[in-house]
Each structure stands twice: as structure tokens, then as C-alpha cells.
Design a protein around this motif. Sequence first.
Motif, PDB file in Angstrom:
ATOM      1  N   TYR A  53     -56.451  38.292 127.147  1.00  0.00           N
ATOM      2  CA  TYR A  53     -56.585  37.895 125.749  1.00  0.00           C
ATOM      3  C   TYR A  53     -55.853  38.859 124.816  1.00  0.00           C
ATOM      4  CZ  TYR A  53     -60.332  34.812 127.320  1.00  0.00           C
ATOM      5  OH  TYR A  53     -61.051  33.835 127.964  1.00  0.00           O
ATOM      6  N   ASN A  83     -53.072  33.392 130.221  1.00  0.00           N
ATOM      7  CA  ASN A  83     -52.759  34.330 129.158  1.00  0.00           C
ATOM      8  C   ASN A  83     -52.967  33.639 127.817  1.00  0.00           C
ATOM      9  OD1 ASN A  83     -51.599  36.691 127.801  1.00  0.00           O
ATOM     10  ND2 ASN A  83     -49.952  35.264 127.311  1.00  0.00           N
ATOM     11  N   PHE A  84     -53.698  34.322 126.909  1.00  0.00           N
ATOM     12  CA  PHE A  84     -53.916  33.825 125.553  1.00  0.00           C
ATOM     13  C   PHE A  84     -53.350  34.789 124.512  1.00  0.00           C
ATOM     14  CE2 PHE A  84     -57.113  31.834 128.197  1.00  0.00           C
ATOM     15  CZ  PHE A  84     -57.008  30.503 127.809  1.00  0.00           C
ATOM     16  N   ASN A 120     -50.288  29.436 130.248  1.00  0.00           N
ATOM     17  CA  ASN A 120     -49.935  30.330 129.154  1.00  0.00           C
ATOM     18  C   ASN A 120     -50.194  29.592 127.857  1.00  0.00           C
ATOM     19  OD1 ASN A 120     -48.848  32.617 127.738  1.00  0.00           O
ATOM     20  ND2 ASN A 120     -47.171  31.243 127.215  1.00  0.00           N
ATOM     21  N   ALA A 121     -51.062  30.162 127.005  1.00  0.00           N
ATOM     22  CA  ALA A 121     -51.330  29.597 125.686  1.00  0.00           C
ATOM     23  C   ALA A 121     -50.934  30.576 124.590  1.00  0.00           C
ATOM     24  CB  ALA A 121     -52.803  29.228 125.562  1.00  0.00           C
ATOM     25  N   GLY A 122     -50.400  31.729 124.967  1.00  0.00           N
ATOM     26  CA  GLY A 122     -49.982  32.739 123.995  1.00  0.00           C
ATOM     27  C   GLY A 122     -48.511  32.610 123.661  1.00  0.00           C
TER      28      GLY A 122
END
Length: 188
Positions: A53, A83-84, A120-122
Motif C-alpha cells: 500500500y 500493489n496499491f 496493480n491498482a497504483g
Amino acid sequence: DAPAYITIENCVNYAELVINKKDGNSGGILGEVITTAKKANLVVANVSKCVNYGNVTSKSGNAYIGGVVGRLSGAGTVSECANFGTVTGSSAIVGGVLGQLSWNGADDARYTILIENCLNAGAVNGTHVSGGVAARAYELVTFKNCVNLGQLTVTKDDSNANRFGAIESNTISTYENNYYLAGSAVNA
């Protein structure tokens, strides 16, 4: 011979990482894992169910930077990792979940690198080779059921900076059932 395994699982990072060291391979969970892939001394790395995070930033060049793992070399699996955080690198190899993956010529081709069920959202911000899930992968790497929802931005226009992709920047990997958000990869 049966391989030995390095297992890293169920790890979570909330801390922000800022790397100032040249050649400082870094990730929210692991900086670098190098395994041996020879029959006489086979070691396989398994990274699973790890989540980052925290933001990961590299201020120096010549580094592999990832939201979860900076560099995996050898044989192994990265599965169910996410992954954020925002991952940023200047003159580095930058990926949302993984920076660089390289298979190092195992004697037994059954032992390759598999990246599966990763998210992956970051945001990923690079000036060099960059990717939504992974920045760079070499032969015998398979991406399966991976998703990139994060914005990927490459800000330097040179021959290497154009190597970026919503899942991974090279085309020599194998891809199965991967998805990315339309318009998520931008060459600024």
C-alpha cells in the motif's frame, strides 16, 4: 533432484519507501530475489499473497523498482500479489507489481517464472522502461490472469522510454488472460 524453495507469503507493507542509492533494487515487500536454477543446486522462489500500500520512489538510476518485488532472477512464481501504492523511478526499470524478471537458464525448463493472479491498482511513473504489472521480463516468463488498473506514465522520450506497456513492456513473454484499463498507458 528436488528443488529447494524460498517462500515469502502473506506480507503487507504500508510504509513509504524512498531509495536514494544507485543500483538500489527495491520493492514494497522485496528488493531483489536471485535464485540458482541449475540441477545440482536448484532454488525456486515463491512470492504469494503479498500486498503493498506504500509509495515506492527511486531517486537514483540503474535500479529495478516494483510495488511488490524490485527484481526476480532465476526460477519462481509470484502469485496473488497486489500493489496499491504509487511506484516512481527516475532512470530506473519501474513496474507496478514487479520491476524486472529474468530467467537465468535453468537446466530444467520446467522451472521458469510465472506471474499469476496479480493486480496493480497504483500509478506507475517512469522515465525509462516501465510497465503496469511488470516493467521488463525476459524469456520463459508467463503472465497469467493479471490486471493493471493503475495509470502508467512515461515522461522521457528516448528509445528506451518508449518501451512501456499496460501489462509488461517487452513482447517476448507469454500472456494468458490478462487485462488492463483502456487508456492506462500514456507516453507524456
